[in-house]
Scaffold this motif. Structure first.
Motif, short mmCIF file in Angstrom:
data_model
loop_
_atom_site.label_atom_id
_atom_site.label_comp_id
_atom_site.label_asym_id
_atom_site.label_seq_id
_atom_site.Cartn_x
_atom_site.Cartn_y
_atom_site.Cartn_z
N GLU A 172 -54.01 59.91 -83.18
CA GLU A 172 -55.28 59.08 -83.94
C GLU A 172 -54.28 57.79 -84.56
O GLU A 172 -53.39 58.10 -85.25
CB GLU A 172 -56.11 59.88 -84.94
CG GLU A 172 -56.89 58.72 -85.55
CD GLU A 172 -56.55 57.82 -86.61
OE1 GLU A 172 -56.65 56.63 -86.58
OE2 GLU A 172 -56.01 58.56 -87.64
N ALA A 173 -54.35 56.71 -83.85
CA ALA A 173 -53.42 55.64 -84.60
C ALA A 173 -54.15 54.19 -84.61
O ALA A 173 -53.80 53.14 -84.27
CB ALA A 173 -52.30 55.38 -83.57
N ALA A 189 -62.26 56.87 -87.35
CA ALA A 189 -60.91 57.78 -87.24
C ALA A 189 -61.40 59.38 -87.50
O ALA A 189 -60.84 60.30 -87.07
CB ALA A 189 -60.03 57.46 -88.09
N ILE A 240 -61.39 62.58 -85.38
CA ILE A 240 -60.45 63.77 -85.65
C ILE A 240 -61.24 64.89 -85.48
O ILE A 240 -61.01 66.07 -84.77
CB ILE A 240 -59.64 63.39 -86.97
CG1 ILE A 240 -58.71 62.32 -86.70
CG2 ILE A 240 -59.02 64.62 -87.57
CD1 ILE A 240 -57.97 61.86 -88.21
N VAL A 279 -54.29 67.56 -83.41
CA VAL A 279 -54.51 66.25 -83.65
C VAL A 279 -52.94 65.76 -84.39
O VAL A 279 -52.48 66.69 -85.30
CB VAL A 279 -55.71 65.87 -84.54
CG1 VAL A 279 -55.55 64.20 -84.93
CG2 VAL A 279 -56.85 66.05 -83.90
N THR A 334 -51.89 62.43 -86.47
CA THR A 334 -52.13 61.14 -87.13
C THR A 334 -51.55 60.43 -88.18
O THR A 334 -50.65 61.41 -88.91
CB THR A 334 -53.65 61.29 -87.72
OG1 THR A 334 -54.06 60.01 -88.37
CG2 THR A 334 -53.71 62.19 -89.01
N ASN A 392 -52.61 58.17 -90.30
CA ASN A 392 -53.80 57.69 -91.24
C ASN A 392 -53.89 58.45 -92.70
O ASN A 392 -54.56 59.51 -92.78
CB ASN A 392 -55.06 58.01 -90.49
CG ASN A 392 -56.35 56.96 -91.23
OD1 ASN A 392 -56.33 56.75 -92.24
ND2 ASN A 392 -57.28 56.66 -90.31
N ILE A 431 -49.17 65.48 -89.93
CA ILE A 431 -49.68 64.01 -90.61
C ILE A 431 -48.08 63.50 -91.17
O ILE A 431 -48.18 62.73 -92.01
CB ILE A 431 -50.56 64.15 -91.84
CG1 ILE A 431 -49.98 65.40 -92.62
CG2 ILE A 431 -51.94 64.50 -91.07
CD1 ILE A 431 -50.92 65.25 -94.11
N VAL A 459 -44.46 60.16 -85.40
CA VAL A 459 -45.56 60.74 -84.79
C VAL A 459 -45.15 61.47 -83.66
O VAL A 459 -45.74 62.74 -83.49
CB VAL A 459 -46.53 59.42 -84.29
CG1 VAL A 459 -47.36 60.16 -83.02
CG2 VAL A 459 -47.30 58.82 -85.26
#
Length: 439
Positions: free
Chosen positions: A77-78, A85, A89, A99, A101, A103, A127, A318
């Motif tokens: 997720e970008a 978002a 997710i 996932v 991300t 974010n 993350i 990432v």
């Protein structure tokens, strides 16, 4: 898909393009990179020309289509922001997909819900890129420093504000001029509010605190103050007094006995411009760089330093997360047990302490009538409230009055607030011109 790991990439902006560039050029990288395959990519405009060569057949303008694609095993997720978002997710998790991300906004506000869903589904949500750009800090907190009792985190974790403060100090320039320069260089957004008002840093310290102290954080309760009202005169006075001003995000365990295995601990969290002594390692972190200082037992102090943003730095983090998940998928095809070092789960309740109880040193600049005895009256008020003064200096008077600079020893926020409330009403005091924290 043979032995490839199918990646569904949501967004092909700065971060997404950086990820795609790494995946498409695996030579010289870890061998696992060659096992990653871009299966589907969601973009806003399929027809838009891009600097990267891609198979047009894998592009779609529907991100939900990417998540639902059966050939996608890991969703990256970008796209940023809260929605869609968060929904994307959670959908990926419900479909049994891990996932990755970057974010920080959605994780800071909905991290507990997301991590619980992931743990229940037996998948990972990693993350690393959400805090510190390319600086590896999430994984060290979860793994390398796992045997420590974390006492405190002190970080410069917003490159935009650090650049602005560095240039204000270097060029003796005012805030608005440097902000415009930062926008022209691409370091600041057209609407810089999230950065300059401290909200971005608050998101990030919330995430770091949850990992370091073991419980989810009330993001909206974090005391937050940005740099938009900071005057260049404070930076000049800081230099004269042996300090640099930095926007710091700070989280500390305020429990009396940190060694006790208690289930609920008070945390002091704040984001604010802070006087940093020139001998402190964070004082020399300039430009768009980030640095995070961790204090733990038994390790002592360790600092993580590096680029806090940008396509390369963030994409690096990432892809590192993709490799962590992909490695498990390739090596443990039939084993559904989660690696406890990669998965995350709250193991105790945390709560924000009363802000008035948090202790720190203070810088106060007062404009007063130039009259004998004024320093004594100010000192008496501080003394009555048990505020110990480290130094008090009067600078040259002007037509506006005398300027008195006070540096206190560490006292509670309540003590300093009560003192300043009384000092503000002294007839000799024209204005409390500034009040900032010091390390």
């Amino acid at each position: 898909m043979n032995n490839k790991i199918g990646i569904g990439l949501l967004g092909l902006g700065t971060v997404g393009t950086g990820v795609a560039n790494i995946v498409k050029s695996p030579d010289g990288r870890h061998p696992l990179v060659s096992k990653i395959e871009l299966t589907r990519i969601a973009v806003r405009d399929i027809e838009r020309s891009r600097d990267i060569e891609l198979d047009q057949s894998i592009l779609t303008d529907d991100p939900f289509e990417v998540v639902k694609d059966p050939n996608v095993q890991i969703v990256v997720e970008a796209i940023g922001g809260i929605e869609p978002a968060k929904s994307l997710i959670l959908l990926a998790i419900s479909l049994g997909k891990s996932v990755v991300t970057a974010n920080k906004a959605v994780i800071a506000r909905h991290g507990k819900e997301i991590s619980e869903a992931a743990n229940n589904a037996g998948v990972y949500v990693l993350i690393e890129a959400a805090v510190g750009g390319g600086i590896p800090i999430i994984e060290p907190l979860k793994q390398s420093l796992g045997g420590n009792r974390i006492r405190k985190i002190t970080g410069i974790i917003n490159g935009t504000t650090n650049y602005i403060l560095s240039q204000m100090a270097k060029e003796d320039a005012n805030y608005q001029d440097v902000l415009k320069e930062a926008q022209n260089l691409g370091y600041a957004e057209a609407n810089p509010t999230a950065d300059v008002d401290g909200h971005d840093a608050a998101d990030k310290i919330s995430i770091l605190s949850g990992l370091a102290f073991g419980g989810s954080i009330d993001r909206e309760g974090i005391s937050t103050k940005g740099i938009s009202t900071l005057e260049s005169i404070e930076i000049n006075y800081a230099r004269q007094l042996g300090y640099e001003i930095k926007l710091l995000a700070i989280a500390e365990n305020l429990s009396i006995n940190a060694t006790t295995a208690i289930k609920s601990i008070p945390l002091g969290l704040r984001v604010e411009p802070t006087f940093v002594p020139k001998e402190h390692p964070l004082s020399v972190v300039n430009g768009v760089n980030n640095a995070i200082l961790i204090e733990g037992d038994p390790i002592g102090e360790v600092m993580f330093y590096g680029p806090g943003a940008g396509a390369g730095a963030t994409a690096s983090a990432v892809v590192a997360d993709i490799l962590n998940i992909g490695g498990i998928m390739l090596m443990q095809k039939e084993d559904k047990t989660l690696d406890p070092l990669l998965s995350s789960n709250s193991w105790r309740d945390c709560f924000l302490a009363n802000a008035r109880e948090i202790e720190h040193k203070n810088y106060v600049r007062l404009i007063t009538v130039d009259t004998p005895g004024v320093i004594g009256k100010i000192g008496n008020v501080f003394g009555k409230n048990n505020v110990s003064i480290q130094s008090i200096v009067q600078f040259d008077s002007s037509h506006a009055g005398a300027e008195i600079i006070v540096i206190t020893h560490k006292v509670s926020k309540g003590q300093i607030e009560d003192s300043l409330s009384e000092i503000e009403h002294l007839e000799e005091v024209i204005q409390i011109a500034a009040h900032l924290s010091c390390l």
